[in-house]
Design a protein around this motif. Structure first.
Motif, PDB file in Angstrom:
ATOM      1  N   THR A  28      17.228  -0.923  22.509  1.00 12.06           N
ATOM      2  CA  THR A  28      18.288  -1.930  22.429  1.00 12.06           C
ATOM      3  C   THR A  28      18.654  -2.161  20.967  1.00 12.06           C
ATOM      4  N   LEU A  29      17.662  -2.560  20.167  1.00 14.69           N
ATOM      5  CA  LEU A  29      17.875  -2.740  18.723  1.00 14.69           C
ATOM      6  C   LEU A  29      17.355  -1.546  17.924  1.00 14.69           C
ATOM      7  N   LEU A  30      16.214  -1.004  18.374  1.00 12.98           N
ATOM      8  CA  LEU A  30      15.542   0.093  17.675  1.00 12.98           C
ATOM      9  C   LEU A  30      15.219   1.206  18.662  1.00 12.98           C
ATOM     10  N   PHE A  31      14.908   2.380  18.138  1.00 15.79           N
ATOM     11  CA  PHE A  31      14.419   3.470  18.991  1.00 15.79           C
ATOM     12  C   PHE A  31      13.525   4.373  18.158  1.00 15.79           C
ATOM     13  N   MET A 120      10.573   5.636  13.856  1.00 14.03           N
ATOM     14  CA  MET A 120      11.372   4.457  14.191  1.00 14.03           C
ATOM     15  C   MET A 120      12.727   4.485  13.483  1.00 14.03           C
ATOM     16  N   CYS A 121      13.782   4.142  14.242  1.00 10.03           N
ATOM     17  CA  CYS A 121      15.136   4.035  13.685  1.00 10.03           C
ATOM     18  C   CYS A 121      15.815   2.821  14.293  1.00 10.03           C
ATOM     19  N   ALA A 122      16.747   2.246  13.557  1.00 14.82           N
ATOM     20  CA  ALA A 122      17.590   1.177  14.086  1.00 14.82           C
ATOM     21  C   ALA A 122      18.943   1.776  14.466  1.00 14.82           C
ATOM     22  N   TYR A 123      19.545   1.231  15.519  1.00 18.51           N
ATOM     23  CA  TYR A 123      20.892   1.669  15.863  1.00 18.51           C
ATOM     24  C   TYR A 123      21.857   1.258  14.750  1.00 18.51           C
ATOM     25  N   PRO A 124      22.921   2.024  14.549  1.00 20.01           N
ATOM     26  CA  PRO A 124      23.813   1.788  13.396  1.00 20.01           C
ATOM     27  C   PRO A 124      24.377   0.378  13.325  1.00 20.01           C
ATOM     28  N   GLU A 125      24.644  -0.237  14.480  1.00 23.28           N
ATOM     29  CA  GLU A 125      25.290  -1.551  14.465  1.00 23.28           C
ATOM     30  C   GLU A 125      24.310  -2.713  14.493  1.00 23.28           C
ATOM     31  N   THR A 126      23.010  -2.429  14.606  1.00 17.39           N
ATOM     32  CA  THR A 126      22.027  -3.500  14.786  1.00 17.39           C
ATOM     33  C   THR A 126      22.085  -4.540  13.670  1.00 17.39           C
ATOM     34  N   ALA A 127      21.968  -4.097  12.426  1.00 15.53           N
ATOM     35  CA  ALA A 127      21.922  -5.037  11.304  1.00 15.53           C
ATOM     36  C   ALA A 127      23.214  -5.836  11.193  1.00 15.53           C
ATOM     37  N   THR A 128      24.347  -5.189  11.436  1.00 14.62           N
ATOM     38  CA  THR A 128      25.644  -5.861  11.326  1.00 14.62           C
ATOM     39  C   THR A 128      25.764  -6.988  12.340  1.00 14.62           C
ATOM     40  N   VAL A 129      25.388  -6.702  13.575  1.00 14.07           N
ATOM     41  CA  VAL A 129      25.505  -7.709  14.640  1.00 14.07           C
ATOM     42  C   VAL A 129      24.561  -8.877  14.384  1.00 14.07           C
ATOM     43  N   LEU A 130      23.330  -8.573  13.995  1.00 14.48           N
ATOM     44  CA  LEU A 130      22.363  -9.641  13.740  1.00 14.48           C
ATOM     45  C   LEU A 130      22.793 -10.504  12.552  1.00 14.48           C
ATOM     46  N   ALA A 131      23.332  -9.867  11.524  1.00 19.16           N
ATOM     47  CA  ALA A 131      23.803 -10.629  10.363  1.00 19.16           C
ATOM     48  C   ALA A 131      24.949 -11.558  10.753  1.00 19.16           C
TER      49      ALA A 131
END
Length: 249
Positions: A28-31, A120-131
Protein backbone atom coordinates in the motif's frame (compact mmCIF):
# COMPACT_ATOMS: atom_id res chain seq x y z
CA UNK A 1 -17.07 10.76 -9.37
CA UNK A 2 -13.85 11.15 -11.32
CA UNK A 3 -12.08 8.41 -13.28
CA UNK A 4 -10.55 5.52 -11.37
CA UNK A 5 -12.86 5.76 -8.35
CA UNK A 6 -15.79 3.52 -7.48
CA UNK A 7 -18.27 4.27 -4.76
CA UNK A 8 -20.99 2.19 -3.14
CA UNK A 9 -23.55 3.43 -0.66
CA UNK A 10 -22.20 4.31 2.75
CA UNK A 11 -24.46 6.31 5.07
CA UNK A 12 -21.60 7.93 6.96
CA UNK A 13 -20.29 9.62 3.83
CA UNK A 14 -23.16 12.06 3.85
CA UNK A 15 -23.49 12.37 7.62
CA UNK A 16 -19.95 12.59 8.93
CA UNK A 17 -16.87 14.56 7.93
CA UNK A 18 -13.73 12.54 7.35
CA UNK A 19 -11.22 13.60 9.99
CA UNK A 20 -8.44 11.02 9.68
CA UNK A 21 -6.81 8.49 7.35
CA UNK A 22 -5.52 5.02 8.17
CA UNK A 23 -3.27 2.91 5.96
CA UNK A 24 -2.22 -0.64 5.43
CA UNK A 25 1.56 -0.78 4.95
CA UNK A 26 2.86 -3.57 2.70
CA UNK A 27 1.93 -3.12 -0.98
CA UNK A 28 0.00 0.00 0.00
CA UNK A 29 2.69 2.48 1.09
CA UNK A 30 5.80 0.29 0.72
CA UNK A 31 6.81 -2.93 -1.02
CA UNK A 32 9.74 -5.32 -1.12
CA UNK A 33 11.21 -5.22 -4.63
CA UNK A 34 11.61 -8.57 -6.42
CA UNK A 35 9.89 -10.33 -3.51
CA UNK A 36 6.78 -12.44 -4.16
CA UNK A 37 3.74 -11.99 -1.92
CA UNK A 38 4.35 -15.49 -0.62
CA UNK A 39 7.96 -15.81 0.52
CA UNK A 40 8.16 -19.58 -0.03
CA UNK A 41 10.68 -19.43 -2.87
CA UNK A 42 13.00 -17.34 -0.68
CA UNK A 43 12.87 -19.59 2.40
CA UNK A 44 16.14 -21.43 1.60
CA UNK A 45 18.21 -18.25 1.31
CA UNK A 46 16.56 -16.61 4.33
CA UNK A 47 17.12 -19.72 6.45
CA UNK A 48 20.76 -19.87 5.40
CA UNK A 49 21.12 -16.30 6.69
CA UNK A 50 19.57 -17.37 9.99
CA UNK A 51 21.84 -20.40 10.27
CA UNK A 52 24.92 -18.30 9.55
CA UNK A 53 23.95 -15.69 12.13
CA UNK A 54 23.45 -18.39 14.78
CA UNK A 55 26.51 -20.41 13.72
CA UNK A 56 24.39 -23.49 13.13
CA UNK A 57 24.93 -26.04 10.37
CA UNK A 58 21.61 -27.80 9.74
CA UNK A 59 21.50 -30.86 7.51
CA UNK A 60 19.59 -30.65 4.23
CA UNK A 61 16.58 -32.41 5.74
CA UNK A 62 16.58 -29.98 8.63
CA UNK A 63 16.44 -27.03 6.25
CA UNK A 64 13.41 -28.67 4.64
CA UNK A 65 11.82 -29.12 8.07
CA UNK A 66 12.42 -25.46 8.90
CA UNK A 67 10.83 -24.42 5.60
CA UNK A 68 7.77 -26.47 6.54
CA UNK A 69 7.57 -24.57 9.82
CA UNK A 70 7.59 -21.26 7.94
CA UNK A 71 4.94 -22.54 5.54
CA UNK A 72 2.60 -23.32 8.43
CA UNK A 73 2.80 -19.66 9.46
CA UNK A 74 2.61 -18.26 5.94
CA UNK A 75 -0.77 -16.52 5.84
CA UNK A 76 -0.78 -16.70 2.04
CA UNK A 77 -0.97 -20.47 2.45
CA UNK A 78 -2.67 -20.89 5.83
CA UNK A 79 -4.80 -17.84 6.66
CA UNK A 80 -5.28 -17.08 10.34
CA UNK A 81 -6.83 -14.35 12.45
CA UNK A 82 -5.02 -14.91 15.76
CA UNK A 83 -1.48 -13.56 15.58
CA UNK A 84 1.74 -15.24 16.66
CA UNK A 85 5.14 -13.74 17.40
CA UNK A 86 8.42 -14.06 15.58
CA UNK A 87 9.88 -15.61 18.74
CA UNK A 88 7.35 -18.43 18.58
CA UNK A 89 7.99 -19.12 14.90
CA UNK A 90 11.79 -18.97 15.04
CA UNK A 91 11.80 -21.13 18.19
CA UNK A 92 10.07 -23.83 16.14
CA UNK A 93 12.69 -23.39 13.41
CA UNK A 94 15.37 -23.93 16.03
CA UNK A 95 13.58 -27.05 17.26
CA UNK A 96 13.56 -28.45 13.72
CA UNK A 97 17.34 -27.94 13.74
CA UNK A 98 17.78 -29.52 17.19
CA UNK A 99 19.12 -26.17 18.30
CA UNK A 100 18.03 -25.04 21.76
CA UNK A 101 20.08 -21.88 22.26
CA UNK A 102 17.32 -19.40 23.13
CA UNK A 103 19.99 -16.73 23.41
CA UNK A 104 20.35 -16.96 19.62
CA UNK A 105 16.73 -15.96 18.97
CA UNK A 106 17.35 -12.19 18.67
CA UNK A 107 20.08 -12.80 16.12
CA UNK A 108 17.88 -15.23 14.20
CA UNK A 109 15.03 -12.73 14.06
CA UNK A 110 17.39 -9.98 12.96
CA UNK A 111 18.86 -12.12 10.18
CA UNK A 112 15.50 -13.39 8.93
CA UNK A 113 13.73 -10.05 8.56
CA UNK A 114 16.80 -8.11 7.45
CA UNK A 115 17.10 -10.51 4.52
CA UNK A 116 13.74 -9.33 3.19
CA UNK A 117 14.01 -5.69 4.21
CA UNK A 118 17.07 -5.09 2.06
CA UNK A 119 14.70 -4.76 -0.93
CA UNK A 120 12.29 -2.25 0.66
CA UNK A 121 10.91 0.50 -1.61
CA UNK A 122 8.25 3.17 -1.27
CA UNK A 123 5.71 3.77 -4.00
CA UNK A 124 6.47 6.96 -5.96
CA UNK A 125 3.47 8.89 -4.64
CA UNK A 126 3.68 7.77 -1.00
CA UNK A 127 5.73 10.66 0.39
CA UNK A 128 3.78 13.27 -1.59
CA UNK A 129 0.39 12.08 -0.35
CA UNK A 130 1.51 11.78 3.26
CA UNK A 131 3.09 15.23 3.18
CA UNK A 132 -0.15 16.71 1.82
CA UNK A 133 -2.17 15.10 4.62
CA UNK A 134 0.30 16.47 7.14
CA UNK A 135 0.00 19.96 5.68
CA UNK A 136 -3.77 19.73 6.10
CA UNK A 137 -3.35 18.63 9.74
CA UNK A 138 -5.23 15.39 9.04
CA UNK A 139 -4.28 12.69 11.59
CA UNK A 140 -2.88 9.56 9.99
CA UNK A 141 -2.08 6.08 11.23
CA UNK A 142 -0.98 2.63 10.14
CA UNK A 143 -2.64 -0.69 10.90
CA UNK A 144 -0.62 -3.48 9.36
CA UNK A 145 -0.67 -7.26 9.44
CA UNK A 146 2.98 -8.22 9.75
CA UNK A 147 4.56 -11.32 8.18
CA UNK A 148 5.74 -14.09 10.49
CA UNK A 149 5.13 -12.05 13.62
CA UNK A 150 7.61 -9.34 12.59
CA UNK A 151 8.43 -7.18 15.65
CA UNK A 152 7.44 -3.53 15.64
CA UNK A 153 11.08 -2.39 15.51
CA UNK A 154 11.43 -3.83 12.00
CA UNK A 155 8.28 -2.08 10.81
CA UNK A 156 9.71 1.15 12.19
CA UNK A 157 12.93 0.41 10.33
CA UNK A 158 11.02 0.25 7.04
CA UNK A 159 9.28 3.55 7.78
CA UNK A 160 12.59 5.17 8.68
CA UNK A 161 14.21 3.83 5.52
CA UNK A 162 11.44 5.31 3.40
CA UNK A 163 11.73 8.64 5.22
CA UNK A 164 8.06 8.65 6.26
CA UNK A 165 8.20 7.73 9.95
CA UNK A 166 7.27 11.26 11.04
CA UNK A 167 4.16 11.28 8.88
CA UNK A 168 2.07 9.19 11.28
CA UNK A 169 0.35 9.77 14.59
CA UNK A 170 -0.15 6.07 15.33
CA UNK A 171 1.32 2.72 14.33
CA UNK A 172 -0.34 -0.58 15.19
CA UNK A 173 0.78 -4.04 14.12
CA UNK A 174 -1.16 -7.28 14.23
CA UNK A 175 1.25 -8.57 16.90
CA UNK A 176 0.34 -5.66 19.17
CA UNK A 177 -3.39 -6.04 18.49
CA UNK A 178 -3.27 -9.83 18.79
CA UNK A 179 -5.42 -10.48 15.72
CA UNK A 180 -5.16 -9.98 11.99
CA UNK A 181 -7.55 -8.43 9.51
CA UNK A 182 -10.44 -8.69 8.79
CA UNK A 183 -10.98 -8.80 12.57
CA UNK A 184 -12.23 -5.38 13.67
CA UNK A 185 -10.13 -4.92 16.82
CA UNK A 186 -7.23 -3.25 15.01
CA UNK A 187 -9.39 -0.69 13.24
CA UNK A 188 -11.14 0.25 16.46
CA UNK A 189 -7.80 0.50 18.27
CA UNK A 190 -6.45 2.74 15.50
CA UNK A 191 -9.48 5.02 15.77
CA UNK A 192 -8.96 5.22 19.53
CA UNK A 193 -5.26 6.06 19.10
CA UNK A 194 -6.15 8.85 16.69
CA UNK A 195 -8.93 10.11 18.94
CA UNK A 196 -11.44 9.89 16.10
CA UNK A 197 -14.68 7.94 15.74
CA UNK A 198 -14.35 4.93 13.38
CA UNK A 199 -16.88 6.39 10.92
CA UNK A 200 -14.72 9.51 10.60
CA UNK A 201 -11.71 7.59 9.26
CA UNK A 202 -10.78 6.53 5.75
CA UNK A 203 -8.83 3.27 5.73
CA UNK A 204 -6.79 2.48 2.62
CA UNK A 205 -5.59 -1.03 1.79
CA UNK A 206 -4.79 -3.16 -1.22
CA UNK A 207 -6.31 -6.50 -0.16
CA UNK A 208 -9.90 -7.69 0.26
CA UNK A 209 -9.35 -8.31 3.98
CA UNK A 210 -8.33 -4.66 4.42
CA UNK A 211 -11.62 -3.29 3.16
CA UNK A 212 -13.78 -6.09 4.57
CA UNK A 213 -12.42 -5.46 8.05
CA UNK A 214 -12.76 -1.71 7.69
CA UNK A 215 -16.38 -2.00 6.62
CA UNK A 216 -17.16 -4.31 9.53
CA UNK A 217 -15.63 -1.79 11.93
CA UNK A 218 -17.72 1.07 10.53
CA UNK A 219 -14.70 2.68 8.91
CA UNK A 220 -14.91 4.19 5.41
CA UNK A 221 -13.15 1.54 3.31
CA UNK A 222 -10.93 2.45 0.36
CA UNK A 223 -9.66 -0.30 -1.94
CA UNK A 224 -6.28 0.52 -3.50
CA UNK A 225 -6.53 -1.31 -6.80
CA UNK A 226 -3.13 -0.76 -8.39
CA UNK A 227 -3.59 -3.64 -10.84
CA UNK A 228 -7.01 -2.53 -12.07
CA UNK A 229 -8.65 -5.79 -10.97
CA UNK A 230 -12.05 -4.18 -10.55
CA UNK A 231 -12.56 -6.21 -7.38
CA UNK A 232 -15.61 -5.36 -5.29
CA UNK A 233 -15.20 -6.25 -1.64
CA UNK A 234 -17.74 -3.94 -0.07
CA UNK A 235 -15.49 -0.88 -0.31
CA UNK A 236 -16.81 2.66 -0.35
CA UNK A 237 -14.22 3.88 -2.83
CA UNK A 238 -11.71 2.36 -5.21
CA UNK A 239 -8.58 4.26 -6.19
CA UNK A 240 -5.79 3.26 -8.61
CA UNK A 241 -3.02 5.01 -6.64
CA UNK A 242 -2.71 6.82 -3.34
CA UNK A 243 -3.25 10.09 -5.18
CA UNK A 244 -6.94 9.20 -5.27
CA UNK A 245 -7.18 10.00 -1.55
CA UNK A 246 -7.00 13.71 -2.37
CA UNK A 247 -10.06 13.43 -4.60
CA UNK A 248 -12.06 11.58 -1.94
CA UNK A 249 -11.25 14.15 0.73
Amino acid sequence: MGPGRFRVNHPYLVKTKIRGVGFDLGDTLLFYRDTPLSWVSLYPEALRCVAKACKVAPASGQFDAAAQVLSRYNTRIVPRTNEVTAEEILSLVFRSWDHDAIADLPGAIEAFFTFFQQNMCAYPETATVLAALRQQSIPTGILTDVPYGMPRAFVQRDLDGAGISRCFDALLTSVEVGVRKPETAGYLALASRLGIAPQEILYVGNEPKDVIGASRAGVVAVFLDRTGSGGKHGQDFTIPTLLGIRDIL
